[in-house]
Scaffold this active site. Sequence first.
Site, PDB file in Angstrom:
ATOM      1  N   ASN A 138      -4.340   8.942   1.989  1.00  0.00           N
ATOM      2  CA  ASN A 138      -5.022   8.158   3.130  1.00  0.00           C
ATOM      3  C   ASN A 138      -5.209   9.171   4.146  1.00  0.00           C
ATOM      4  O   ASN A 138      -6.405   9.012   4.695  1.00  0.00           O
ATOM      5  CB  ASN A 138      -3.552   7.436   3.854  1.00  0.00           C
ATOM      6  CG  ASN A 138      -3.441   5.877   3.345  1.00  0.00           C
ATOM      7  OD1 ASN A 138      -4.626   5.545   2.617  1.00  0.00           O
ATOM      8  ND2 ASN A 138      -2.388   5.317   3.808  1.00  0.00           N
ATOM      9  N   GLU A 139      -4.409  10.092   4.594  1.00  0.00           N
ATOM     10  CA  GLU A 139      -4.716  11.152   5.910  1.00  0.00           C
ATOM     11  C   GLU A 139      -3.883  12.190   5.772  1.00  0.00           C
ATOM     12  O   GLU A 139      -2.472  12.088   5.244  1.00  0.00           O
ATOM     13  CB  GLU A 139      -4.996  10.455   7.106  1.00  0.00           C
ATOM     14  CG  GLU A 139      -3.299   9.980   7.789  1.00  0.00           C
ATOM     15  CD  GLU A 139      -2.838   8.778   7.198  1.00  0.00           C
ATOM     16  OE1 GLU A 139      -1.625   9.231   6.578  1.00  0.00           O
ATOM     17  OE2 GLU A 139      -3.016   7.889   7.331  1.00  0.00           O
ATOM     18  N   ARG A 194      -6.545  19.982  23.025  1.00  0.00           N
ATOM     19  CA  ARG A 194      -5.317  19.838  23.735  1.00  0.00           C
ATOM     20  C   ARG A 194      -4.907  18.544  23.798  1.00  0.00           C
ATOM     21  O   ARG A 194      -5.903  17.518  24.219  1.00  0.00           O
ATOM     22  CB  ARG A 194      -5.291  20.223  25.056  1.00  0.00           C
ATOM     23  CG  ARG A 194      -5.494  21.703  25.162  1.00  0.00           C
ATOM     24  CD  ARG A 194      -5.441  22.230  26.719  1.00  0.00           C
ATOM     25  NE  ARG A 194      -5.597  23.590  26.822  1.00  0.00           N
ATOM     26  CZ  ARG A 194      -6.532  24.484  26.721  1.00  0.00           C
ATOM     27  NH1 ARG A 194      -7.692  23.769  26.419  1.00  0.00           N
ATOM     28  NH2 ARG A 194      -6.734  25.767  26.530  1.00  0.00           N
ATOM     29  N   ASN A 240      -5.812   5.916  10.874  1.00  0.00           N
ATOM     30  CA  ASN A 240      -7.090   6.237  11.349  1.00  0.00           C
ATOM     31  C   ASN A 240      -7.699   5.061  12.320  1.00  0.00           C
ATOM     32  O   ASN A 240      -8.090   5.264  13.350  1.00  0.00           O
ATOM     33  CB  ASN A 240      -8.058   6.407  10.292  1.00  0.00           C
ATOM     34  CG  ASN A 240      -9.298   6.481  10.906  1.00  0.00           C
ATOM     35  OD1 ASN A 240      -9.896   7.482  11.445  1.00  0.00           O
ATOM     36  ND2 ASN A 240     -10.000   5.394  10.641  1.00  0.00           N
ATOM     37  N   ASP A 283      -2.062  15.309  21.699  1.00  0.00           N
ATOM     38  CA  ASP A 283      -0.670  15.041  20.863  1.00  0.00           C
ATOM     39  C   ASP A 283      -1.030  15.526  19.365  1.00  0.00           C
ATOM     40  O   ASP A 283      -0.178  15.907  18.888  1.00  0.00           O
ATOM     41  CB  ASP A 283      -0.313  13.923  20.884  1.00  0.00           C
ATOM     42  CG  ASP A 283       0.662  13.349  22.336  1.00  0.00           C
ATOM     43  OD1 ASP A 283       0.510  14.103  22.975  1.00  0.00           O
ATOM     44  OD2 ASP A 283       0.967  12.103  22.347  1.00  0.00           O
ATOM     45  N   SER A 304      -5.768   2.521  13.791  1.00  0.00           N
ATOM     46  CA  SER A 304      -4.832   2.511  15.010  1.00  0.00           C
ATOM     47  C   SER A 304      -5.389   3.491  15.943  1.00  0.00           C
ATOM     48  O   SER A 304      -4.987   3.433  17.110  1.00  0.00           O
ATOM     49  CB  SER A 304      -3.420   2.982  14.521  1.00  0.00           C
ATOM     50  OG  SER A 304      -2.871   2.028  13.628  1.00  0.00           O
ATOM     51  N   ASP A 333       0.864  -1.260  -0.003  1.00  0.00           N
ATOM     52  CA  ASP A 333       0.164   0.062   0.238  1.00  0.00           C
ATOM     53  C   ASP A 333       0.808   1.104  -0.230  1.00  0.00           C
ATOM     54  O   ASP A 333       0.721   2.254  -0.546  1.00  0.00           O
ATOM     55  CB  ASP A 333      -0.977   0.057   1.130  1.00  0.00           C
ATOM     56  CG  ASP A 333      -2.040  -1.079   1.040  1.00  0.00           C
ATOM     57  OD1 ASP A 333      -2.640  -1.060  -0.101  1.00  0.00           O
ATOM     58  OD2 ASP A 333      -2.559  -1.717   2.152  1.00  0.00           O
ATOM     59  N   GLY A 334       1.932   1.231   0.618  1.00  0.00           N
ATOM     60  CA  GLY A 334       2.751   2.230   0.625  1.00  0.00           C
ATOM     61  C   GLY A 334       3.484   2.778  -0.669  1.00  0.00           C
ATOM     62  O   GLY A 334       3.680   3.913  -0.887  1.00  0.00           O
ATOM     63  N   ALA A 392      -5.931   2.478   7.753  1.00  0.00           N
ATOM     64  CA  ALA A 392      -4.555   2.851   7.954  1.00  0.00           C
ATOM     65  C   ALA A 392      -4.288   3.782   9.516  1.00  0.00           C
ATOM     66  O   ALA A 392      -5.036   2.857  10.410  1.00  0.00           O
ATOM     67  CB  ALA A 392      -3.862   3.707   6.812  1.00  0.00           C
TER      68      ALA A 392
HETATM   69  P1  NAP Z   1       4.628   2.239   6.755  1.00  0.00           P
HETATM   70  O1  NAP Z   1       5.341   2.619   8.072  1.00  0.00           O
HETATM   71  O2  NAP Z   1       5.193   0.944   5.845  1.00  0.00           O
HETATM   72  O3  NAP Z   1       3.257   1.959   6.837  1.00  0.00           O
HETATM   73  C1  NAP Z   1       2.445   1.577   8.119  1.00  0.00           C
HETATM   74  C2  NAP Z   1       1.531   0.485   7.698  1.00  0.00           C
HETATM   75  O4  NAP Z   1       0.204   1.152   7.193  1.00  0.00           O
HETATM   76  C3  NAP Z   1       2.098  -0.604   6.556  1.00  0.00           C
HETATM   77  O5  NAP Z   1       1.424  -1.821   6.932  1.00  0.00           O
HETATM   78  C4  NAP Z   1       1.161  -0.173   5.161  1.00  0.00           C
HETATM   79  O6  NAP Z   1       1.123  -1.360   4.433  1.00  0.00           O
HETATM   80  C5  NAP Z   1      -0.007   0.240   5.749  1.00  0.00           C
HETATM   81  N1  NAP Z   1      -1.122   1.063   5.228  1.00  0.00           N
HETATM   82  C6  NAP Z   1      -0.801   2.051   4.147  1.00  0.00           C
HETATM   83  N2  NAP Z   1      -1.829   2.413   3.763  1.00  0.00           N
HETATM   84  C7  NAP Z   1      -2.921   1.763   4.090  1.00  0.00           C
HETATM   85  C8  NAP Z   1      -4.356   1.711   4.145  1.00  0.00           C
HETATM   86  N3  NAP Z   1      -4.859   2.544   3.158  1.00  0.00           N
HETATM   87  N4  NAP Z   1      -5.260   0.624   4.548  1.00  0.00           N
HETATM   88  C9  NAP Z   1      -4.430  -0.160   5.524  1.00  0.00           C
HETATM   89  N5  NAP Z   1      -3.046  -0.343   5.477  1.00  0.00           N
HETATM   90  C10 NAP Z   1      -2.330   0.932   5.139  1.00  0.00           C
HETATM   91  O7  NAP Z   1       4.655   3.464   5.805  1.00  0.00           O
HETATM   92  P2  NAP Z   1       3.793   3.610   4.289  1.00  0.00           P
HETATM   93  O8  NAP Z   1       3.914   2.310   3.762  1.00  0.00           O
HETATM   94  O9  NAP Z   1       4.846   4.755   3.618  1.00  0.00           O
HETATM   95  O10 NAP Z   1       2.415   4.101   4.665  1.00  0.00           O
HETATM   96  C11 NAP Z   1       2.256   5.449   5.088  1.00  0.00           C
HETATM   97  C12 NAP Z   1       0.879   5.257   6.017  1.00  0.00           C
HETATM   98  O11 NAP Z   1       1.429   4.841   7.008  1.00  0.00           O
HETATM   99  C13 NAP Z   1       0.239   6.677   6.132  1.00  0.00           C
HETATM  100  O12 NAP Z   1      -0.384   7.065   5.407  1.00  0.00           O
HETATM  101  C14 NAP Z   1      -0.350   6.117   7.529  1.00  0.00           C
HETATM  102  O13 NAP Z   1      -1.709   5.782   7.305  1.00  0.00           O
HETATM  103  C15 NAP Z   1       0.177   5.071   8.213  1.00  0.00           C
HETATM  104  N6  NAP Z   1       0.818   5.167   9.514  1.00  0.00           N
HETATM  105  C16 NAP Z   1       0.260   4.456  10.409  1.00  0.00           C
HETATM  106  C17 NAP Z   1       0.689   4.685  11.662  1.00  0.00           C
HETATM  107  C18 NAP Z   1       0.018   3.715  12.806  1.00  0.00           C
HETATM  108  O14 NAP Z   1      -0.812   3.049  12.383  1.00  0.00           O
HETATM  109  N7  NAP Z   1       0.348   4.283  13.901  1.00  0.00           N
HETATM  110  C19 NAP Z   1       1.748   5.631  12.166  1.00  0.00           C
HETATM  111  C20 NAP Z   1       2.145   6.114  10.960  1.00  0.00           C
HETATM  112  C21 NAP Z   1       1.754   6.061   9.613  1.00  0.00           C
HETATM  113  P3  NAP Z   1       2.142  -1.808   3.463  1.00  0.00           P
HETATM  114  O15 NAP Z   1       3.207  -2.465   4.110  1.00  0.00           O
HETATM  115  O16 NAP Z   1       1.400  -2.668   2.467  1.00  0.00           O
HETATM  116  O17 NAP Z   1       2.943  -0.541   2.746  1.00  0.00           O
HETATM  117 MN    MN Z   2       4.837   0.469   3.665  1.00  0.00          MN
END
Ligand code: NAP
Ligand code: MN
Length: 268
Positions: free
Chosen positions: A122-123, A148, A164, A150, A166, A45-46, A162
């Site tokens: 995504n967001e 108030r 959201n 994080d 969590s 997805d990333g 994604a």
């Molecule tokens: P990453 O750190 O590899 O992404 C975190 C996880 O989110 C990966 O498992 C990724 O899947 C998954 N993901 C991405 N888009 C998704 C979606 N629309 N629905 C379900 N899972 C999804 O970083 P990245 O791959 O560059 O993705 C960036 C995204 O990470 C941000 O847009 C944000 O949504 C998410 N993120 C999540 C958290 C959290 O949950 N605490 C914190 C920061 C960012 P893949 O392994 O297939 O790439």
């Molecule tokens: Mn990823």
Amino acid sequence: MKIAIFTNDGRQSLKVTQKLQKKFEDTHFVMDEKNPDIVVTIGGDGTLLAAFHKYENILGTVRFVAVHTGHLGFYTDWRDDEIDDLVISLQSDNGQSVSYPLLDIRVKYEDDQRPVNLLALNEATLKRNSATMVTDVFVGGDLFEKFRGDGLCISTPTGSTAYNKSLGGAVIHPNLKVLQMTEISSINNRVFRTLSSPMIIAPNDWVTLVPASECDYILTVDQDSFHGRRIEQIRFKISNKSIQFAKYRHMQFWQRVQDAFIGAEYAN
Ligand code: NAP
Ligand code: MN
């Protein structure tokens, strides 16, 4: 039909890319990295998120197809062992597509009269690490609360699974054109009060954040982040633009959610 391949640099992805490239040559597709009609992404997805941002200026004419090389993703419809079927589907393409809503972000910085416009698949989040983030939250033009905590996360329907999720947000079917705002560790006590529940924002309303004047906020947009400039206000709304996927077969959204988060063995 002009095609571009966008891959991450994982070993398996590069292997699949090579195989696909060869197939495209054999079947006489035109490869065009700059101005493709179809972008095939290989990774997770990333990877699709990164490809979206690379081609966000031609969203009106481009369609995406995403192949996953690891676990099943939310944007990825094809497994890497289905490349042959994918090429056959591309050969008989008749322009079929499905579109999903995007998030429009307008940032007004203190040092610039003109706002900066950004787009998220995504967001977007506004966060502060060093100390409590304090921001006025306006919904549909009216002051709703003084937040108030994080940070705050505003996500699209396809982003609802994604970050959201969590944060305790609801999973939203991508046929619904709504935004969702979730809190990141809000402070609630006898003095300070926030809604403390995720909010689903209707299509025509916008959310505006007017943060206290500090310079250490972090604005994230999908996998990008921006910091170091004083933000006067940020406005979020559903974009007039959307992302198009070339859909060659139907995939049940709730089936995908179940696959990703529950697994068949837990469903009975
Ligand atoms: P990453 O750190 O590899 O992404 C975190 C996880 O989110 C990966 O498992 C990724 O899947 C998954 N993901 C991405 N888009 C998704 C979606 N629309 N629905 C379900 N899972 C999804 O970083 P990245 O791959 O560059 O993705 C960036 C995204 O990470 C941000 O847009 C944000 O949504 C998410 N993120 C999540 C958290 C959290 O949950 N605490 C914190 C920061 C960012 P893949 O392994 O297939 O790439
Ligand atoms: Mn990823």
